[in-house]
Structure formats: C-alpha cells, structure tokens
Design an enzyme around this catalytic site. Structure first.
Site, PDB file in Angstrom:
ATOM      1  N   ASP A 484     128.821 -95.938  18.353  1.00 24.97           N
ATOM      2  CA  ASP A 484     129.780 -97.094  17.972  1.00 24.97           C
ATOM      3  C   ASP A 484     129.744 -97.125  16.628  1.00 24.97           C
ATOM      4  OD1 ASP A 484     131.084 -98.239  20.217  1.00 24.97           O
ATOM      5  OD2 ASP A 484     129.367 -99.496  20.639  1.00 24.97           O
TER       6      ASP A 484
HETATM    7  C1  BGC Z   1     125.411-101.739  16.816  1.00 27.47           C
HETATM    8  C2  BGC Z   1     125.926-100.816  17.939  1.00 27.47           C
HETATM    9  C3  BGC Z   1     126.501-101.349  18.987  1.00 27.47           C
HETATM   10  C4  BGC Z   1     127.932-102.011  18.240  1.00 27.47           C
HETATM   11  C5  BGC Z   1     128.598-102.852  19.335  1.00 27.47           C
HETATM   12  C6  BGC Z   1     126.607-102.003  16.164  1.00 27.47           C
HETATM   13  O1  BGC Z   1     126.296-103.055  15.043  1.00 27.47           O
HETATM   14  O2  BGC Z   1     124.857-100.912  15.941  1.00 27.47           O
HETATM   15  O3  BGC Z   1     124.441-100.240  18.811  1.00 27.47           O
HETATM   16  O4  BGC Z   1     127.073-100.479  19.740  1.00 27.47           O
HETATM   17  O5  BGC Z   1     127.178-102.898  17.070  1.00 27.47           O
HETATM   18  O6  BGC Z   1     129.692-103.184  18.688  1.00 27.47           O
HETATM   19  C1  NOJ Z   2     125.170 -99.701  21.797  1.00 31.75           C
HETATM   20  C2  NOJ Z   2     126.447 -99.871  22.825  1.00 31.75           C
HETATM   21  O1  NOJ Z   2     126.277-100.730  23.658  1.00 31.75           O
HETATM   22  C3  NOJ Z   2     126.789 -98.610  23.376  1.00 31.75           C
HETATM   23  O2  NOJ Z   2     128.208 -98.816  23.754  1.00 31.75           O
HETATM   24  C4  NOJ Z   2     126.966 -97.543  22.231  1.00 31.75           C
HETATM   25  O3  NOJ Z   2     126.932 -96.299  22.878  1.00 31.75           O
HETATM   26  C5  NOJ Z   2     125.504 -97.717  21.552  1.00 31.75           C
HETATM   27  N1  NOJ Z   2     125.095 -98.831  21.118  1.00 31.75           N
HETATM   28  C6  NOJ Z   2     125.433 -96.692  20.529  1.00 31.75           C
HETATM   29  O4  NOJ Z   2     126.015 -96.942  19.399  1.00 31.75           O
END
Ligand code: BGC
Ligand code: NOJ
Length: 808
Positions: A484
């Site tokens: 993400d």
């Molecule tokens: C996090 C990710 C997460 C995303 C969701 C980010 O701040 O680092 O792990 O999937 O937010 O929107």
């Molecule tokens: C947490 C999110 O829930 C997931 O959708 C994503 O793949 C991982 N972070 C990695 O960014």
C-alpha cells in the site's frame, strides 16, 4: 523473558503478571457480536461493525495505556477497594492470572484473602458478552464485601462518539429496570437497537451517569461511588451514560458466590420499538437475559463453545515432536485466522475500528487460512466481496461490514485487488468441490440490476490486468499493489494528503513486477477453473496470456541477481542494484518464485539466495534493503517511514511466508522451516521483552535491522500474516492441501522433523497421514497400504477414513 506460558491441554495462554510489555489481548465472539479484551479486561465490544455499532467506549492512545473496559471493583470492609484485573486501580495483588483461550478470557485476582475470578465470553449465536464473576472467601473470617461493576457506553457510531461532542453531550439516554441498565441513545429516532447491562441478582444500587459515579475530576481508578461505598442511583441525561451495579456480598469462610452479568445488544422491529410512549420494548432483552440466569446455563454455553472449537480445530491436526510447532498449527495460528477472517483490519489495539472496514485484498487472503474451518462462511464472504467489484473488474478497496457497501473515501485503483478474488474462489472450490458456486449471480457495485455469474467476475478480474498493461507489457500498479505504500502516481508534497488515495499524476507508466508475479501464479488457477467449468478454449487463451506475462517478467523484470520491484512513473527501475536505496524488495522474489518464474533457468534460486544474503535477519526477513533514508516523492508512503519500520525495511511478516513457500518450490525445505521459526510467535516467547506483542499471535511488523528497536513487533492480530503463515506451514511445508481431484500430500520442510502425522478432514472424509521425513521434496505415497503414483490422494466418500503413508 516470558510473562506467562502456554497451557496446551486447555488451549490457553496463561499470563501471570499484569505488567506485560504491552496489553496482550484476545477476541471474543464468532459471527456477529465481537469483543476485544486485554489481559486486564480492557477493550470494547460491538455488533458486526466496530465503527457503526459500537457498544462500549475505548480510548486509543491514552495514558495510562489500556484504560477502559469491563471494570469490577471489590470494596472491602475497611473501605479499601481493588480490581481483580489490576487496572485501573492498580492495587498490588497477591496473585494475578489471565487465561486467554479460544473465545474466552478468564482473569483471576486475589487480595487479602479474597479471590475474584472473572470469566468473559460471547456465547455462540448470542449478541452479548457474558461476565461470570465468582468471589471466594479464602480466609477464616466472614467477609462483607461490595462489588461494583462498570462499563461506559459508546454512543454507537464510534467516529462521532470521539468527535462530535457538541451533539453527543446532549443525546445520551438510559432506562433502569431493576438489575438491568439500558442504554438507548438515539433509539427515539432512527435506531432500532439498544444495549443493556444486567446482573442476575438484586442490586443494592446503580449508576448510569459517569460524572455521578466517578466524580468529574476523578479517573476510573478512584470512582467516587466506590470510595463512598454506595452507588448514587444516578440517571444519565446527556453527557456520558454508563452502567454500574453495586452488590452487597457476604461470604462465610471458604464460601464462593457467583454472579452472572450480561452485556447485550438487541434489535427491535421498527414497528415494535416501544412498550409504551418513551419506554423501550424489552422483551428481547429479557429473553437474552433468561438464557443466562444461572451459572449452569453459563456452563452449558461454555461447553458448546468448547465443542465448537474442537470441531473447527479437528479439521487440520498435526502431531509432531515439536511442541511449539504443534501449538502454532493446531491452535493459535488457526485461531488467529478466524479472527482475521472476522475482523479484516478493522478493530485491534492498533486499528481503531473506525478507519477501515473489510479489505478486498485482505479478506480474500484471510479466507485462505480459514476456508477449511467453515467453508460456508468463506463462500458467503466471497459473495460479499465480489459484490463490491466494479463492472470493469476493478474493485472497491474496502467495504463496511454492516452495509456491505464499498467505501467511497478510499475508492478503487489498487491494481492487485482483482486477482485476489480468483485466489479466494479457487481456495473455496478446492476445499468444497462446490462448482455451482461459479454460477452464483453476484451484482457489480452492489447494484442488483448489474448482476452476473461469479465466473464472470473472475473473468473481469483477469482481464482487468490485461487491459491495464504498461510500456513493458507489465501490469500497471495504479494507486498501489499489495504494498500500500508504494505509491508511484501520488507525488504528494502536502501534509495530510492520503498517500493511497491521492493521485497527482494520471500515469499509465508505473508498472508492478509483483502484480506480474501474481498474474503468473494466479492466472493458471483461473485457467483451470475455466477448463473444469467447460470453457476449454478460453482456458487455453488465458494460459497464453500467462505465458506472455512470464516472458515479460524474464525480459523486463529480472535485475541480474533478483527480480525488480517496479518501474516508476518516469520508467525508472525500483528495486534494482542501480538504485542507491532499496535495491531489493521481498515481494517479487516471493511471488515470482511461487509462480515458478525462473525456476528452470536457475534464476529463482538466485533470487532467493539474494533474499537470504540481503534481507534475512535474526528476527525475520525485511521488506527491502537498504532502507530509504529520505522521502522520495515519486515513491510515496514507503519512503515516509523511518528506516526499519513498516513497509520501509521492516520485517513485514505477511510476505515472509511467500519466501518460505518459494523455498519449497525450489526444494529447499530446511531454509523454509528456518524462516518459519524466526517469526512464528510461539518460538519468540522467550524474547517477549524484545518482541513485546502477544507470543501467541503474529504481528504485522517486527522492526527491521535498520530500526532503532530491531525485533520489536507492532500491529499484532489483524494481518494477512496469519493466513499466509498457515498456508505456508500447513499446505507447503507440512505439505497437506486440498486440490480439485484429491488431497495433495507433499511435505518439504527439511530434515529436522523425522516423523510427524497430520489428520485432515475434507469433504466429509478423514485422512490420517503418517510422514517419514528425510528432508526430501518428492514424496512416495501409499494409500490404504498400496503405493500410488504422484502426490494426490484421491477424494474418498464422505464418512470414510483413509490411511496415508508418506515417505519423503
Ligand atoms: C500502512 C499500510 C497500510 C495502509 C492502509 C499505511 O500507513 O503502512 O500497512 O496498508 O496504511 O491504508
Ligand atoms: C496492510 C494492509 O492491510 C494490506 O492490505 C497491505 O497489503 C499491507 N499493509 C502492505 O502494505
């Protein structure tokens, strides 16, 4: 250092001090009503949706941490009072124990010759928490105690509850009916639901107004009513409604008394809300209450819950000489899979329950670790998820569990999302053999007028990738792929902009080698579904697209020693040795090798060796290396994190199992098992003071080697790590997984375990598999004593038991 121990026989983790390195929590509830509960009874509960139907209040980022939950105060004859759960009063206890089990939490506190045992659970099929409180006089003189309960109501919408005070301070309403305290804020208007807190005993007093109970300038550690030894019998009107009972308890030496509290949620039909004007119709509440009027009824409900878990955990059972492995595989990993299936990423001690509902990619992956337990629920979930897909194959990234509607604030554009749906459906079909599922009619964008068979949704998923290829014939990344934080079209210079939803450049250049790897891994699953459902020509066509993508990866996605991560907006390489920072990323090494790319050319092995050399640490495999040390506007959120945390070179446990599975693809089981043991929580129990989060569940992230606090975990519980580690260990290392024509048995986990057995129930039959393991990866199987070709044990008829011997 440990702060407790596993009790394997009772399937519990036993915490022996209130001072754990972080609140160690558990979840109660299985289907509609859920609770978070810490070892000090902190946390809250909600009906289906942690944002829209929250019953009790919890304050995140509070001091002291974990303030707020279900509080019981015991007031002694001399006016001293204490809490068996330690918090919030923090009076020293003679003994403390918290047993987190499967859907149950039991906290025992002893002080001055009184034992208080608090048992919390959500009975199957009910929309309530049951709190069984047992007080015992351990001494030799009679005791006259006072017991006070206390919960604070949330005004239902958890977001409004923490922001909209100009309204909230005037809306709170309650009703009192003997020992039942009702919370009915907004029931007068559009809500058809209310909550209540009841005890099965005549009370000596009650409070429903927080300020009266605590005192305006007091905290929950010094409630005015408890200090005085008397409830105020307050009736809330606006401000902060609460529920508190007080009971006089006389205990002869050695005597125990048990009280049953029920914290429940009730919905009434809109035309039957009122008993008389202004008075809620309480029939449903009374029905619920009468189901737990006695300790015997509570015991029966507990037994039912235990049997329910016996059933679920009986589907996949390992018996091995490694007790840590057994407890992960047989209990805790599967338990966590249930929780992630239920919660997605909504409500934990790191997720407020406000920001995120169910994730499209998250829930599809979560069900991989859950589908064997209750396939029907996975089926239902897939239909909900698929209904949030758009007609062009893209998808809402998230949806609210209550409304099942896509979340417009986040929208779509995460180009990996569609492919996960194929993986989820394939997993369900392998488990169930329910081919009719593909014909099930499912709306697009929740619009029943735009419904199509589920197979059509998969078709659109597959083609969404093909319709969105970039200059190298690789998939466009969109807002982000699985990672993400790799936001290649975002270019944000403005604080407060969301990295995920801001797209400052409309680009059709940034490409993801990770999605390409997914496509090559999941594309054949799609082709097989087509083939088996009578679309052979289309299947052949799909395979050609997969082969083309594989060639594109080999041509444009190989960096010389490992797979590239992406091409950015400008066409520059990401995750290449040409870069100064983040030369190598874990995700494409995992997924491309899982897809089999570069195996016959020997590239896959080299990529995995690069992972070992550059990304492996004593606490797990980091996401990228070297970490980003400054903000790169063209890469987005990933470079916003300090080195070693989260997606910037943290040990992101979700993708460690991809490397484990990849190592089994190239036959290196030893390495796969070594990686497994590095992050599996039961193996980390002895370093709990470093790891900090619960030693019975995975955390999303462990700080990486470049972090100040290497080894420290965060974001425990709600992470795809649970499902993927179960898939890695159960399906690939221990090697037992369903396929369309039978149960595959092909272990690959190195030499360490010379023998083990797995019992697997599937499609009504039971398979008892005994493995003699010499560390190979080409199994020889006997079924019912007779050798068979290959590694697939054909499905047996329901009711049969099949004995399988495996040498590998
Ligand atoms: C996090 C990710 C997460 C995303 C969701 C980010 O701040 O680092 O792990 O999937 O937010 O929107
Ligand atoms: C947490 C999110 O829930 C997931 O959708 C994503 O793949 C991982 N972070 C990695 O960014």
């Amino acid at each position: 250092m440990r702060f407790g121990h596993f009790d394997d026989a009772n399937r519990e983790y036993v915490i022996t001090t209130p001072k754990t390195p972080y609140p160690w929590i558990n979840y109660l509830g299985t289907e509609r009503f859920f609770s978070l509960i810490s070892h000090q009874a902190g946390g809250y509960c909600f009906y289906r949706d942690a944002r829209l139907r929250r019953l009790t209040r919890y304050r995140y980022n509070n001091t002291p941490t974990d303030a707020g939950g279900r509080i019981f105060y015991i007031r002694e004859e001399n006016g001293e009072y204490w809490c068996p759960s330690f918090m919030p009063v923090k009076k020293k206890l003679d003994r403390f124990e918290c047993r987190h089990g499967l859907g149950t939490t039991k906290i025992t506190g002893e002080r001055g010759g009184v034992r208080a045992e608090l048992l919390f659970f959500v009975p199957l099929g009910q929309t309530a928490e049951v709190h069984r409180v047992r007080l015992t006089n351990l001494g030799d003189r009679p005791r006259r105690l006072k017991l006070f309960s206390y919960v604070e109501w949330c005004l239902w919408n958890a977001h409004d509850d923490t922001t909209n005070f100009q309204r909230n301070f005037s809306t709170g309403e309650v009703e009192i009916d003997g020992s039942t305290l009702y919370h009915k804020t907004e029931y007068r208007e559009r809500r058809n639901h209310y909550a209540f807190y009841h005890v099965n005993e005549k009370v000596s007093g009650f409070d429903t107004d927080r300020e009266s109970f605590l005192g305006l300038y007091n905290g929950a550690h010094e409630p005015d009513a408890v200090a005085r030894g008397e409830s105020k019998n307050s009736v809330a009107s606006g401000w902060a409604p609460i529920a508190s009972h007080s009971l006089d308890v006389e205990l002869a030496p050695g005597e125990s008394k048990t009280f049953v509290f029920v914290l429940g949620y009730v919905e009434n039909p809109p035309d039957a809300k009122w008993e008389k004007p202004g008075i809620i119709d309480k029939r449903r509440a009374r029905e619920l209450i009468s189901a737990f009027a006695t300790p015997e009824q509570v015991n029966q409900a507990l037994d039912a819950l235990r049997r329910y878990w016996d059933g679920l955990l009986g589907v996949y059972r390992l018996d091995s000489p490694d007790e840590k492995l057994n407890r992960m595989v047989n209990v805790w990993n599967q338990y966590q899979c249930m929780v992630t299936f239920n919660m997605s990423r909504s409500a934990s001690y790191f997720e407020t329950g406000i920001g995120r509902g169910m994730g499209f990619r998250d829930s599809n992956q979560d069900l991989l670790g859950f589908v064997h337990m209750v396939p029907e629920r996975a089926r239902e979930r897939i239909l909900d998820i698929a209904a949030t897909q758009f007609p062009d194959g893209s998808a809402y990234h998230q949806y609210q569990p209550l409304t099942k509607r896509g979340n417009n604030e986040v929208g779509s554009g995460f180009n990996d999302d569609p492919l996960w749906l194929i993986l989820g459906v394939a997993a369900y079909l392998k488990e169930s053999g329910d081919w009719a599922f593909l014909n099930e009619s499912v709306p697009f964008d929740n619009d029943p007028k735009r419904a199509a068979p589920l197979l059509e949704h998969l078709r659109r998923s597959f083609h969404h990738v093909l319709e969105n290829l970039g200059p190298h014939g690789l998939p466009l990344i969109g807002r982000a792929d699985w990672n993400d934080c790799l936001n290649l079209n975002c270019f944000s210079e403005t604080p407060d902009e969301s990295f995920q939803t801001t797209g400052n450049r409309e680009g059709r250049t940034a490409e993801s080698i990770f999605i390409a790897g997914m496509f090559v891994a999941i594309g054949p699953e799609y082709a097989e579904l087509l083939e088996r459902s009578g679309h052979a020509a289309e299947a052949a066509e799909a395979r050609k697209h997969v082969a083309r993508m594989e060639r594109a990866v080999l041509e444009h996605g190989w960096d010389g020693e490992w797979f590239l991560r992406a091409y950015d907006f400008f066409g520059n390489k990401v995750g290449s040795r040409d870069n100064a920072e983040a030369q190598i990323f874990i995700e494409p090494q995992g997924y491309c090798v899982m897809a089999g790319i570069g195996v016959k050319e020997g590239l896959a092995q080299r990529a995995l060796d690069a992972v070992k050399e550059r990304l492996d640490t004593r606490y797990g495999i980091v996401l990228n290396n070297p970490p980003f040390t400054r903000y790169h506007v063209e890469l987005g959120e990933i470079s916003s994190y300090p080195p070693g945390y989260k997606e910037n070179a943290g040990i992101f446990c979700h993708n460690n199992p991809w490397i484990m599975i990849a190592e089994t693809v190239v036959g290196r089981g030893d390495r796969a098992f070594e990686y497994y043991k590095k992050i599996a929580p039961a193996y980390l129990e002895e370093i709990s003071e470093i790891h900090r989060t619960e030693p019975y569940v995975y955390a999303q992230m462990i700080a990486g080697k470049d972090a100040v606090r290497h080894g420290e975990a965060k974001n425990s519980w709600l992470t795809g790590t649970a499902a993927w580690n179960f898939v890695a260990i159960a399906h690939h290392l221990l090697g037992v997984r369903p396929e369309y024509d039978g149960l595959r048995v092909s272990p690959c986990l190195g030499k360490e375990l010379s023998e083990f057995s797995v019992t697997r129930r599937c499609r009504g039959a039971t398979y008892r598999i005994r493995v003699t393991n010499r560390g190979g990866s080409t199994p020889r199987l006997k079924v019912g004593g007779k050798p068979i070709e290959g590694a697939i044990v054909p499905w047996a008829a329901a009711g049969q038991t099949v004995d399988v011997e495996c040498e590998v």
